[in-house]
Design an enzyme around this catalytic site. Structure first.
Site, PDB file in Angstrom:
ATOM      1  N   GLU A 102       3.249 -15.458   1.775  1.00  0.00           N
ATOM      2  CA  GLU A 102       2.479 -15.431   0.510  1.00  0.00           C
ATOM      3  C   GLU A 102       1.961 -14.010   0.225  1.00  0.00           C
ATOM      4  OE1 GLU A 102       1.871 -18.268  -1.444  1.00  0.00           O
ATOM      5  OE2 GLU A 102       2.631 -19.785  -0.063  1.00  0.00           O
TER       6      GLU A 102
HETATM    7  C1  LIG Z   1       7.988 -18.574   8.616  1.00  0.00           C
HETATM    8  C2  LIG Z   1       8.204 -17.908   7.304  1.00  0.00           C
HETATM    9  C3  LIG Z   1       8.324 -18.662   6.156  1.00  0.00           C
HETATM   10  C4  LIG Z   1       8.570 -18.064   4.922  1.00  0.00           C
HETATM   11  N1  LIG Z   1       8.776 -18.844   3.811  1.00  0.00           N
HETATM   12  C5  LIG Z   1       9.238 -18.261   2.668  1.00  0.00           C
HETATM   13  C6  LIG Z   1       9.671 -19.068   1.570  1.00  0.00           C
HETATM   14  O1  LIG Z   1       9.593 -20.296   1.597  1.00  0.00           O
HETATM   15  N2  LIG Z   1      10.194 -18.427   0.488  1.00  0.00           N
HETATM   16  C7  LIG Z   1      10.298 -17.066   0.402  1.00  0.00           C
HETATM   17  O2  LIG Z   1      10.773 -16.574  -0.610  1.00  0.00           O
HETATM   18  N3  LIG Z   1       9.870 -16.280   1.429  1.00  0.00           N
HETATM   19  C8  LIG Z   1       9.368 -16.842   2.561  1.00  0.00           C
HETATM   20  N4  LIG Z   1       8.974 -16.049   3.622  1.00  0.00           N
HETATM   21  C9  LIG Z   1       9.093 -14.605   3.513  1.00  0.00           C
HETATM   22  C10 LIG Z   1       7.763 -13.892   3.476  1.00  0.00           C
HETATM   23  O3  LIG Z   1       7.134 -14.092   2.261  1.00  0.00           O
HETATM   24  C11 LIG Z   1       8.039 -12.424   3.814  1.00  0.00           C
HETATM   25  O4  LIG Z   1       8.357 -12.369   5.191  1.00  0.00           O
HETATM   26  C12 LIG Z   1       6.888 -11.507   3.489  1.00  0.00           C
HETATM   27  O5  LIG Z   1       6.691 -11.417   2.116  1.00  0.00           O
HETATM   28  C13 LIG Z   1       7.064 -10.112   4.059  1.00  0.00           C
HETATM   29  O6  LIG Z   1       8.323  -9.594   3.762  1.00  0.00           O
HETATM   30  P1  LIG Z   1       9.220  -8.994   4.940  1.00  0.00           P
HETATM   31  O7  LIG Z   1       9.286  -9.988   6.028  1.00  0.00           O
HETATM   32  O8  LIG Z   1      10.488  -8.518   4.372  1.00  0.00           O
HETATM   33  O9  LIG Z   1       8.395  -7.770   5.482  1.00  0.00           O
HETATM   34  P2  LIG Z   1       8.398  -6.295   4.889  1.00  0.00           P
HETATM   35  O10 LIG Z   1       8.196  -6.320   3.439  1.00  0.00           O
HETATM   36  O11 LIG Z   1       9.558  -5.560   5.435  1.00  0.00           O
HETATM   37  O12 LIG Z   1       7.081  -5.730   5.557  1.00  0.00           O
HETATM   38  C14 LIG Z   1       7.013  -5.211   6.887  1.00  0.00           C
HETATM   39  C15 LIG Z   1       5.638  -4.569   7.067  1.00  0.00           C
HETATM   40  O13 LIG Z   1       5.501  -3.481   6.147  1.00  0.00           O
HETATM   41  C16 LIG Z   1       4.359  -3.676   5.337  1.00  0.00           C
HETATM   42  N5  LIG Z   1       4.663  -3.188   3.981  1.00  0.00           N
HETATM   43  C17 LIG Z   1       5.703  -3.512   3.187  1.00  0.00           C
HETATM   44  N6  LIG Z   1       5.615  -2.874   2.009  1.00  0.00           N
HETATM   45  C18 LIG Z   1       4.482  -2.134   2.050  1.00  0.00           C
HETATM   46  C19 LIG Z   1       3.839  -1.262   1.144  1.00  0.00           C
HETATM   47  N7  LIG Z   1       4.296  -1.030  -0.091  1.00  0.00           N
HETATM   48  N8  LIG Z   1       2.721  -0.666   1.552  1.00  0.00           N
HETATM   49  C20 LIG Z   1       2.200  -0.903   2.759  1.00  0.00           C
HETATM   50  N9  LIG Z   1       2.757  -1.720   3.657  1.00  0.00           N
HETATM   51  C21 LIG Z   1       3.896  -2.330   3.316  1.00  0.00           C
HETATM   52  C22 LIG Z   1       4.094  -5.172   5.349  1.00  0.00           C
HETATM   53  O14 LIG Z   1       2.749  -5.480   5.058  1.00  0.00           O
HETATM   54  C23 LIG Z   1       4.479  -5.529   6.774  1.00  0.00           C
HETATM   55  O15 LIG Z   1       3.418  -5.265   7.630  1.00  0.00           O
HETATM   56  C24 LIG Z   1       8.658 -16.649   4.846  1.00  0.00           C
HETATM   57  C25 LIG Z   1       8.503 -15.885   5.991  1.00  0.00           C
HETATM   58  C26 LIG Z   1       8.298 -16.484   7.217  1.00  0.00           C
HETATM   59  C27 LIG Z   1       8.199 -15.625   8.447  1.00  0.00           C
END
Ligand SMILES: Cc1cc2nc3c(=O)[nH]c(=O)nc-3n(C[C@H](O)[C@H](O)[C@H](O)COP(=O)(O)OP(=O)(O)OC[C@H]3O[C@@H](n4cnc5c(N)ncnc54)[C@H](O)[C@@H]3O)c2cc1C
Length: 601
Positions: free
Chosen positions: A408
């Site tokens: 979220e």
């Molecule tokens: C169990 C689980 C269920 C999920 N369910 C859903 C679902 O139903 N539908 C769906 O669409 N998604 C879902 N997600 C995805 C989830 O919303 C994303 O994992 C999340 O938004 C983070 O994206 P990412 O994993 O690519 O991390 P990244 O975006 O790669 O982030 C990695 C790190 O970098 C930081 N970061 C990234 N960008 C910035 C920035 N601009 N400035 C500072 N810090 C930054 C983040 O805070 C994090 O600490 C789920 C994830 C999990 C693990």
């Protein structure tokens, strides 16, 4: 009495306007219908979820699906769905209440529940056409169908608008072909329908679609992800290969997908915060029972101050979080009602109501997800070695809690959003930050008053302190905006510090207002522990704010300006009567121990 526009604060205004305790809604204000719903939700959880928590740990995905079906039979999936589409059409507070109490037993179920009722259903109820709503929402409301939400991709996580999934219109203009890879999709393993975001041609923004789950239509799934926690929540990759979607299944307009995705997440965020409340209460209950019974050095460990401090902090977090979540929930409910009364459709009113409080939604998401993490961690500690054992529910509670800081919108993204949205609102003139920030600047130049204030009234010093903490935010954020202008968003460490100040103010103020309201109607004596919790939380908040504000000030101010701001910080965070924190913690822990758990909800 009908709530009117002028009675309730706009989103973010809590920072610059005083809120009277009579104007906040608290858990103690639930009506009979809401109380009954809470009880039946708890009964369902005890019977179907809590009694079988081990099944959720053993990756029994089928059991999660079965429980979702049972929740549907009981009507628990349809609370927020309007009556016209087979739902109960209840208010936002009731929606939050069910999210809260249904989520305590296992993160696996609460994720499945949240993904289905929130991001899996809401985009249609909020943005769907009448035909789309008639066709899909009744099935989703009863649990005949389950929904999932496909936004994230391997290359598009926090940067959600950068997805590569494509939607190509057919030559006859009747359908779109969707091709792409979605990742981390909750409920993917058993859902009947996906909300999918894809890009048409080289559009700047993505577009939303309702896609029925049909393996014959180019939809395939990856294996279940191997996860740290929420073991029985189905999380898979979803592959779309030339998946044909009729044009009438586009959600809203072309290019409106990012907006839909973000607004669905706004609602999701506050509900996620609610979903971390009952988990905290249950951990406090289990930890207290264990501490009351576990004997070491010939005494129950609850008698040790080290354990009491943990129980007191855990209970305090839960109490504060309840206060803030239900305060915001009622603001949203009232705002929706006002909008409807002024002629908006329910759909439009709900959308605008939640959007209005997007700042509070982000604040709650961050604060409560971090509290549940801390509480489950301390829960393990209270259990000692047994806490580390998978035979006790502490271990799984800790692992399950971890995800809430990630999905979220990560807590980093939500921290930045909370301050960023506030600054934007100020620029648009929706919240006047400039006036109050200028006044703080003038106050800093002036001579401080040396009068001893009269703090004899209950919580008057605490309220005075909250008003001054708001000045700290205005001082730090106001100067930062002046200094960096639009470049502020590049100064992330500063934004993180500012958001921590903002978060602490909202949480501490909510607790104080809840307690003040209840002390007035139930008496101070009956609220002794709640008064102690409010004071303890504020004390901790002041510490955090001092540290974060200092971090910010020294990063951008030098010389006389820096000295003046640091002196202001000292003045704005000063206690006339230092609270005796040891006494407060003892008082809270003794009450929780005597009640064998958390009894403040
Ligand atoms: C169990 C689980 C269920 C999920 N369910 C859903 C679902 O139903 N539908 C769906 O669409 N998604 C879902 N997600 C995805 C989830 O919303 C994303 O994992 C999340 O938004 C983070 O994206 P990412 O994993 O690519 O991390 P990244 O975006 O790669 O982030 C990695 C790190 O970098 C930081 N970061 C990234 N960008 C910035 C920035 N601009 N400035 C500072 N810090 C930054 C983040 O805070 C994090 O600490 C789920 C994830 C999990 C693990």
């Amino acid at each position: 009495m009908e709530t009117t526009e002028k009675d309730i604060l706009r989103g973010g205004q809590f920072l610059v306007k005083e809120t009277k305790c009579e104007d906040v809604f608290t858990l103690e204000d639930l009506n009979e219908e809401q109380k009954m719903m809470r009880e039946s939700t708890k009964e369902f959880v005890d019977r179907e979820l809590w009694a079988h928590w081990e099944r959720f740990e053993k990756k029994d995905y089928a059991y999660t699906e079965e429980c979702m079906g049972k929740a549907g039979e009981l009507g628990l999936l349809s609370i927020a769905v309007p009556e016209a589409y087979g739902g109960m059409g209840m208010g936002f507070v009731s929606t939050m209440l069910v999210c809260d109490y249904i989520s305590g037993a296992t993160g696996s179920f609460s994720t499945a529940f949240g993904a289905h009722t929130g991001i899996g259903t809401m985009p249609i109820t909020l943005y769907g056409t009448e035909e789309q709503k008639q066709k899909y929402v009744p099935k989703l409301a009863t649990g005949e169908w389950f929904g999932a939400y496909c936004l994230t991709e391997p290359g598009a996580g926090s940067d959600a608008n950068s997805g590569k999934t494509k939607a190509v219109l057919s030559d006859d203009g009747k359908y779109y072909s969707i091709t792409g890879q979605k990742m981390w999709i909750s409920n993917a393993g058993f859902c009947n329908m996906f909300i999918v975001f894809a890009r048409i041609e080289d559009d700047k923004n993505i577009t939303g679609f309702i896609v029925e789950n049909d393996p014959e239509n180019g939809i395939s799934l990856g294996d279940e992800e191997k996860k740290l926690g929420i073991h029985s929540s189905s999380t898979r990759q979803v592959f779309f290969s030339d998946t044909k979607v009729p044009v009438e299944n586009m959600l809203s307009e072309r290019g409106n997908g990012f907006k839909i995705a973000m607004n669905a997440l706004n609602v999701g965020r506050i509900k996620l915060a609610a979903a971390c409340l009952e988990a905290q209460r249950r951990v406090v209950n289990e930890a207290t029972k264990y501490a009351n019974e576990r004997i070491q050095f010939k005494t129950p460990i609850i008698n040790f101050g080290a354990i009491k401090a943990k129980i007191a902090d855990m209970a305090t977090n839960a109490y504060v979080d309840e206060a803030a979540c239900y305060r915001a929930a009622k603001n949203i409910e009232d705002r929706i009602a006002i909008r409807e009364a002024s002629g908006n459709s329910h759909q439009e009113a709900e959308l605008k109501g939640v959007e209005e409080y997007a700042i509070e939604c982000s604040i709650l998401k961050v604060a409560v997800s971090e509290h549940v993490q801390h509480t489950t961690d301390e829960g393990i500690q209270v259990f000692g070695g047994m806490g580390f054992s998978a035979d006790t529910p502490m271990e799984s509670a800790w692992r399950d809690a971890r995800i809430s800081r990630i999905y979220e919108g990560t807590n980093e993204i939500n921290r930045m959003l909370s301050v960023g949205m506030l600054v934007k609102k100020a620029m648009k003139g929706h919240v006047d930050l400039l006036g109050p920030a200028t006044a703080v600047g003038e106050e800093l130049m002036g001579i401080p008053s040396f009068e001893t204030p009269d703090f004899s009234e209950l919580l008057s010093e605490e309220k005075d302190l909250i008003a001054r903490l708001k000045k700290v935010f205005l001082m730090v954020a106001g100067s930062a905006v002046q200094k960096f202008g639009p470049d502020l968003e590049k100064h992330q460490m500063l934004l993180m510090a500012a958001s921590d100040i903002l978060i602490q103010i909202y949480m501490a103020e909510s607790a104080i207002l809840r307690t003040e309201k209840n002390a007035k109607r139930f008496g101070e004596e009956a609220q002794a522990a709640q008064i102690a919790m409010s004071k303890l939380y504020l004390y901790r908040a002041v510490d955090i704010i001092q540290q974060k504000a200092k971090e910010g000030i020294v990063s951008f101010a030098e010389g006389d300006e820096q000295r003046m701001m640091l002196m202001g910080l000292k003045r704005f965070t000063k206690y006339t009567n230092q609270p005796n924190v040891v006494e407060l913690r003892t008082q809270i822990a003794d009450k929780v121990a005597a009640d064998s758990g958390y009894t403040f909800d």
